[in-house]
Design a protein around this motif. Sequence first.
Motif, PDB file in Angstrom:
ATOM      1  N   ASP A 159      46.096  35.031  32.500  1.00 17.37           N
ATOM      2  CA  ASP A 159      45.260  35.792  30.895  1.00 17.37           C
ATOM      3  C   ASP A 159      45.420  36.898  30.207  1.00 17.37           C
ATOM      4  OD1 ASP A 159      43.874  34.548  33.466  1.00 17.37           O
ATOM      5  OD2 ASP A 159      42.138  35.042  32.276  1.00 17.37           O
ATOM      6  N   HIS A 195      40.536  41.068  36.691  1.00 19.02           N
ATOM      7  CA  HIS A 195      39.571  41.198  35.224  1.00 19.02           C
ATOM      8  C   HIS A 195      37.920  40.502  35.238  1.00 19.02           C
ATOM      9  CE1 HIS A 195      40.966  37.594  34.215  1.00 19.02           C
ATOM     10  NE2 HIS A 195      40.451  37.285  32.648  1.00 19.02           N
ATOM     11  N   ASP A 209      35.787  33.009  35.473  1.00 15.99           N
ATOM     12  CA  ASP A 209      36.457  32.268  36.572  1.00 15.99           C
ATOM     13  C   ASP A 209      37.557  33.215  37.250  1.00 15.99           C
ATOM     14  OD1 ASP A 209      37.681  33.478  33.624  1.00 15.99           O
ATOM     15  OD2 ASP A 209      39.287  31.665  33.560  1.00 15.99           O
ATOM     16  N   HIS A 210      36.867  34.327  36.863  1.00 18.41           N
ATOM     17  CA  HIS A 210      38.036  34.974  38.353  1.00 18.41           C
ATOM     18  C   HIS A 210      36.836  35.768  39.103  1.00 18.41           C
ATOM     19  CE1 HIS A 210      41.458  34.483  36.078  1.00 18.41           C
ATOM     20  NE2 HIS A 210      41.029  34.513  34.738  1.00 18.41           N
ATOM     21  N   HIS A 248      35.754  37.866  33.719  1.00 19.86           N
ATOM     22  CA  HIS A 248      36.063  37.008  33.794  1.00 19.86           C
ATOM     23  C   HIS A 248      35.088  35.970  34.113  1.00 19.86           C
ATOM     24  CE1 HIS A 248      38.041  37.429  29.269  1.00 19.86           C
ATOM     25  NE2 HIS A 248      37.001  38.161  28.916  1.00 19.86           N
ATOM     26  N   HIS A 272      45.241  33.306  25.637  1.00 17.56           N
ATOM     27  CA  HIS A 272      45.870  33.250  26.326  1.00 17.56           C
ATOM     28  C   HIS A 272      47.424  32.640  26.151  1.00 17.56           C
ATOM     29  CE1 HIS A 272      42.177  32.466  29.858  1.00 17.56           C
ATOM     30  NE2 HIS A 272      42.138  32.582  28.672  1.00 17.56           N
ATOM     31  N   HIS A 293      44.629  41.172  27.560  1.00 18.71           N
ATOM     32  CA  HIS A 293      43.691  40.395  27.822  1.00 18.71           C
ATOM     33  C   HIS A 293      42.289  40.367  26.518  1.00 18.71           C
ATOM     34  CE1 HIS A 293      42.279  36.466  28.638  1.00 18.71           C
ATOM     35  NE2 HIS A 293      41.326  37.179  29.569  1.00 18.71           N
TER      36      HIS A 293
HETATM   37 ZN    ZN Z   1      40.443  36.042  31.794  1.00 18.65          ZN
END
Ligand code: ZN
Length: 267
Positions: free
Chosen positions: A150, A58, A62-63, A60, A198, A128
């Motif tokens: 996630d 996905h 942090d990914h 976000h 989460h 999510h």
């Molecule tokens: Zn996420």
Amino acid sequence: MGVSVSVLASGSRGNSALVESSSTRILVDAGISCRETFKRMKSIGNDARSLTAIVITHEHADHVDGLLVLARKLKVPVFITGATHQAWARSVRDATGELPDTQTIEFFSSGHSFQIGDIEVCPFTIPHDAADPVGFTFRAEGVRIGFVTDLGYLPASVCDHLRACDVLVLESNHDLEMLRAGPYPWSVKQRVMSRVGHLSNEKLAEFLARDYDGSATFVVLAHLSEQNNHPEIALRAAEKALGRRRTLLQNRVLLARQSEVMQPIRL
Ligand SMILES: [Zn+2]
Ligand SMILES: [Zn+2]
């Protein structure tokens, strides 16, 4: 050489993992910088230039934080859903004023398996708060790996995908008490705890005690919050939930960390 799994980084400051067969090497998410990805892969004897493809769960940050630079540098295909790609492209454009090059993009849809080299990739929808978030199972050389972080809870559809896996990488994000008492503003706490937030240690424990089929040799706890969890607390909750099954089936519980590479699990 067989199949192996390792987590390069895991947590809200960046996520990236590696799934390999004898002939194919997939990076799952690109949430750490290109430089850090090269460095961490090197530390486990891998060259990032040997990656076959990148798959994205996905959009976000942090990914995907390292995705633009990594994809440009490596020129490997990036497998992503249409909606996730749109959301990612929008955020790249807003940050840099340019749209990412789409030459290396391969679209997939949740629920439709596809093949990367000799690894079969099966993406499935997870709850999510992103455009089109997915978890994956990977299958190669008779080994099956379930990968899901996630997500606010584990619906039955997701539990079904996690059956008969030899390795499970699962989110164990926060301890509910620590989150409630912790420093986050109430609105953020609510988001994390929601059905599209989460997965808590408690919800993961519920899955391990009740729905998990006991098939995995390794259960990896991932995406731990640094503020609202502690590795020992997450580990204890999972081991307690596995209870007798753990010793019977020799399930080993491992921790994926933010700042250290998890040594590869070889199967
Ligand atoms: Zn996420
Ligand atoms: Zn995340």
